[in-house]
Design a protein around this motif. Structure first.
Motif, PDB file in Angstrom:
ATOM      1  N   GLU A  85       0.844  -1.202   0.000  1.00 13.35           N
ATOM      2  CA  GLU A  85       0.000   0.000   0.000  1.00 13.35           C
ATOM      3  C   GLU A  85       0.879   1.253   0.000  1.00 13.35           C
ATOM      4  N   GLU A  86       1.946   1.229   0.777  1.00 11.34           N
ATOM      5  CA  GLU A  86       2.885   2.349   0.807  1.00 11.34           C
ATOM      6  C   GLU A  86       3.936   2.120  -0.274  1.00 11.34           C
TER       7      GLU A  86
ATOM      8  N   VAL B 245       4.584   1.255 -12.685  1.00 13.15           N
ATOM      9  CA  VAL B 245       5.927   0.691 -12.563  1.00 13.15           C
ATOM     10  C   VAL B 245       6.014  -0.211 -11.330  1.00 13.15           C
ATOM     11  N   GLN B 246       5.388   0.219 -10.226  1.00 15.62           N
ATOM     12  CA  GLN B 246       5.406  -0.593  -9.010  1.00 15.62           C
ATOM     13  C   GLN B 246       4.661  -1.912  -9.234  1.00 15.62           C
ATOM     14  N   PHE B 247       3.581  -1.859  -9.998  1.00 17.63           N
ATOM     15  CA  PHE B 247       2.838  -3.079 -10.319  1.00 17.63           C
ATOM     16  C   PHE B 247       3.709  -4.025 -11.150  1.00 17.63           C
ATOM     17  N   ILE B 248       4.402  -3.482 -12.145  1.00 12.87           N
ATOM     18  CA  ILE B 248       5.301  -4.298 -12.968  1.00 12.87           C
ATOM     19  C   ILE B 248       6.373  -4.937 -12.090  1.00 12.87           C
ATOM     20  N   ALA B 249       6.885  -4.167 -11.134  1.00 13.96           N
ATOM     21  CA  ALA B 249       7.909  -4.697 -10.225  1.00 13.96           C
ATOM     22  C   ALA B 249       7.385  -5.882  -9.428  1.00 13.96           C
ATOM     23  N   ALA B 250       6.094  -5.875  -9.120  1.00 17.49           N
ATOM     24  CA  ALA B 250       5.512  -6.954  -8.322  1.00 17.49           C
ATOM     25  C   ALA B 250       5.325  -8.241  -9.120  1.00 17.49           C
ATOM     26  N   ILE B 251       5.234  -8.116 -10.459  1.00 19.60           N
ATOM     27  CA  ILE B 251       4.959  -9.301 -11.282  1.00 19.60           C
ATOM     28  C   ILE B 251       6.094  -9.654 -12.235  1.00 19.60           C
ATOM     29  N   ILE B 252       7.189  -8.887 -12.210  1.00 16.46           N
ATOM     30  CA  ILE B 252       8.278  -9.051 -13.176  1.00 16.46           C
ATOM     31  C   ILE B 252       8.860 -10.466 -13.141  1.00 16.46           C
TER      32      ILE B 252
ATOM     33  N   PRO C 266       5.508 -14.377 -10.296  1.00 17.48           N
ATOM     34  CA  PRO C 266       5.241 -15.008  -8.993  1.00 17.48           C
ATOM     35  C   PRO C 266       4.086 -16.006  -9.060  1.00 17.48           C
ATOM     36  N   GLU C 267       4.136 -16.978  -8.198  1.00 16.82           N
ATOM     37  CA  GLU C 267       3.040 -17.942  -8.086  1.00 16.82           C
ATOM     38  C   GLU C 267       1.926 -17.394  -7.204  1.00 16.82           C
ATOM     39  N   LEU C 268       2.296 -16.572  -6.231  1.00 18.75           N
ATOM     40  CA  LEU C 268       1.342 -15.888  -5.365  1.00 18.75           C
ATOM     41  C   LEU C 268       1.590 -14.395  -5.485  1.00 18.75           C
ATOM     42  N   LEU C 269       0.543 -13.630  -5.767  1.00 19.90           N
ATOM     43  CA  LEU C 269       0.655 -12.181  -5.917  1.00 19.90           C
ATOM     44  C   LEU C 269      -0.231 -11.504  -4.886  1.00 19.90           C
ATOM     45  N   ILE C 270       0.369 -10.666  -4.042  1.00 19.92           N
ATOM     46  CA  ILE C 270      -0.367  -9.930  -3.011  1.00 19.92           C
ATOM     47  C   ILE C 270      -0.448  -8.472  -3.425  1.00 19.92           C
ATOM     48  N   LEU C 271      -1.653  -7.983  -3.600  1.00 22.34           N
ATOM     49  CA  LEU C 271      -1.886  -6.621  -4.059  1.00 22.34           C
ATOM     50  C   LEU C 271      -2.622  -5.832  -2.983  1.00 22.34           C
ATOM     51  N   ASP C 272      -1.973  -4.827  -2.446  1.00 20.88           N
ATOM     52  CA  ASP C 272      -2.550  -3.995  -1.386  1.00 20.88           C
ATOM     53  C   ASP C 272      -2.895  -2.629  -1.983  1.00 20.88           C
ATOM     54  N   GLU C 273      -4.171  -2.360  -2.146  1.00 21.01           N
ATOM     55  CA  GLU C 273      -4.688  -1.135  -2.766  1.00 21.01           C
ATOM     56  C   GLU C 273      -4.052  -0.889  -4.142  1.00 21.01           C
ATOM     57  N   PRO C 274      -4.174  -1.821  -5.067  1.00 14.47           N
ATOM     58  CA  PRO C 274      -3.513  -1.664  -6.369  1.00 14.47           C
ATOM     59  C   PRO C 274      -4.098  -0.560  -7.249  1.00 14.47           C
ATOM     60  N   PHE C 275      -5.337  -0.151  -6.998  1.00 15.73           N
ATOM     61  CA  PHE C 275      -5.980   0.828  -7.868  1.00 15.73           C
ATOM     62  C   PHE C 275      -5.817   2.274  -7.389  1.00 15.73           C
ATOM     63  N   SER C 276      -5.115   2.452  -6.281  1.00 17.29           N
ATOM     64  CA  SER C 276      -4.923   3.785  -5.723  1.00 17.29           C
ATOM     65  C   SER C 276      -4.162   4.678  -6.695  1.00 17.29           C
ATOM     66  N   GLY C 277      -4.692   5.871  -6.952  1.00 22.47           N
ATOM     67  CA  GLY C 277      -4.017   6.852  -7.804  1.00 22.47           C
ATOM     68  C   GLY C 277      -4.194   6.626  -9.289  1.00 22.47           C
TER      69      GLY C 277
ATOM     70  N   ILE D 226      -3.986 -14.965  -6.344  1.00 21.43           N
ATOM     71  CA  ILE D 226      -3.951 -13.521  -6.064  1.00 21.43           C
ATOM     72  C   ILE D 226      -4.719 -13.201  -4.793  1.00 21.43           C
ATOM     73  N   LEU D 227      -4.032 -12.514  -3.879  1.00 20.02           N
ATOM     74  CA  LEU D 227      -4.652 -11.998  -2.658  1.00 20.02           C
ATOM     75  C   LEU D 227      -4.773 -10.491  -2.837  1.00 20.02           C
ATOM     76  N   LEU D 228      -6.005 -10.004  -2.916  1.00 19.71           N
ATOM     77  CA  LEU D 228      -6.281  -8.611  -3.246  1.00 19.71           C
ATOM     78  C   LEU D 228      -6.910  -7.894  -2.068  1.00 19.71           C
ATOM     79  N   SER D 229      -6.280  -6.803  -1.645  1.00 14.91           N
ATOM     80  CA  SER D 229      -6.839  -5.965  -0.583  1.00 14.91           C
ATOM     81  C   SER D 229      -7.131  -4.586  -1.155  1.00 14.91           C
ATOM     82  N   SER D 230      -8.369  -4.133  -1.003  1.00 10.40           N
ATOM     83  CA  SER D 230      -8.752  -2.834  -1.560  1.00 10.40           C
ATOM     84  C   SER D 230      -9.975  -2.305  -0.837  1.00 10.40           C
TER      85      SER D 230
END
Length: 310
Positions: free
Chosen positions: A81-82, A141-148, A151-162, A185-189
């Motif tokens: 998120e941060e 860019v941060q999203f790309i960094a998370a999936i570059i 990963p087999e498990l992807l944790i997304l904390d507020e991915p749509f912010s901004g 995918i574990l999605l928090s939003s």
């Protein structure tokens, strides 16, 4: 579906305050699992325990057959998120650096980075420093960094912010594509409308404990009674006197009627009185947003005491 992540009996305290208690859920291969809750509910603590940023006082976390400190972190992607990309580093350099930390081949990482930059409308930005990017660009860019590193498990904390609506659609499309290709995918939003569009299952936490857990379709059936919106010139007394109406929210000539559980909409509509002024009418279930607000604010307007399990 095979289970990718199992969280069982998780508990964590800071000093004398219990932050989360007996948290248990699963994330399966190829599904989008939503982790929801109001601010301070314990979502971030749960995620940080899964990531190994901190360790639980109680319970266990299993990734496939690996537990606790043995969980292979290079198999997990994390969008916090941060946001925290190095501002004075070029986009491609930071992406390759993060891929290397995950033991991912750099030639493949570079090609994936270029492909994703193009897909997200950032073609030619690979040599630009992060600090030169807009907030939305930095989020991509941060999203790309998370999936570059695939990963087999992807944790997304507020991915749509901004993100603007167009960028939100790009993210939604990519998240669905990743899940379709087997990523868990574990999605928090807090954007309930987007969660409702995407999630297969959800876990709603409040005050550190589980409130709702199960497939989204079952949650809607269990918690989301029907509501009817009527536009017309009608008195509040008339609307409240209609059969199976539990409460009414009226704003001028528009009124939302919250209906009793287990009604049959077609039958209910046939029994509306002739004197009711109907210019427009729609009937649907209470939204996930309304369920969330009800629980987060302790209004107790929904079914009390129910608990849904996966």
């Amino acid at each position: 579906m095979e289970t990718m992540l199992t969280v069982e009996g998780l508990g964590k305290s800071f000093k004398d305050k219990q932050i989360i208690s007996n948290i248990s859920f699963e994330v399966k291969i190829g599904e989008i699992m939503a982790l929801l809750g109001p601010n301070g509910a314990g979502k971030s603590t749960t995620i940080r325990n899964i990531m190994g940023i901190m360790y639980p006082d109680e319970g266990s976390i299993t990734f496939h057959n690996s537990k606790g400190k043995g969980i292979p972190r290079n198999k997990i992607g994390y969008l916090p998120e941060e946001r925290g990309l190095y501002k004075n580093v070029k986009v491609m350099d930071i992406l390759l650096y993060l891929a290397e930390l995950k033991d991912y081949p750099l030639d493949r990482a570079k090609q994936r980075a270029l492909d994703y930059l193009k897909k997200f409308g950032l073609e030619g930005k690979d040599k630009v420093s992060v600090e030169e990017l807009s907030k939305g660009m930095g989020q991509k860019v941060q999203f790309i960094a998370a999936i570059i590193h695939e990963p087999e498990l992807l944790i997304l904390d507020e991915p749509f912010s901004g993100l603007d609506p167009v960028s939100q659609e790009l993210f939604k499309e990519e998240i669905r594509s990743l899940a379709a290709n087997g990523t868990a995918i574990l999605l928090s939003s807090h954007q309930m409308n987007l969660v409702e569009e995407m999630a297969d299952r959800l876990f709603l936490i409040h005050r550190g404990t589980r409130v709702i857990y199960g497939p989204l379709s079952d949650v809607k059936k269990e918690y989301a009674n029907f509501k009817c919106t009527i536009n017309g010139t009608n008195s509040l007394a008339l609307l409240e006197s209609l059969p199976e109406v539990e409460r009414v929210q009226q704003n001028g000539e528009s009124a939302v009627l919250y209906l009793s559980k287990h009604i049959q909409p077609a039958v209910w509509l046939k029994n509306l009185p002739a004197e009711l002024d109907i210019q427009e009418l729609s009937i649907d279930r209470i939204s996930l947003h309304e369920i969330f607000i009800d629980i987060a604010t302790d209004k107790n307007l929904l079914k009390e005491g129910a608990e849904l399990h996966a």
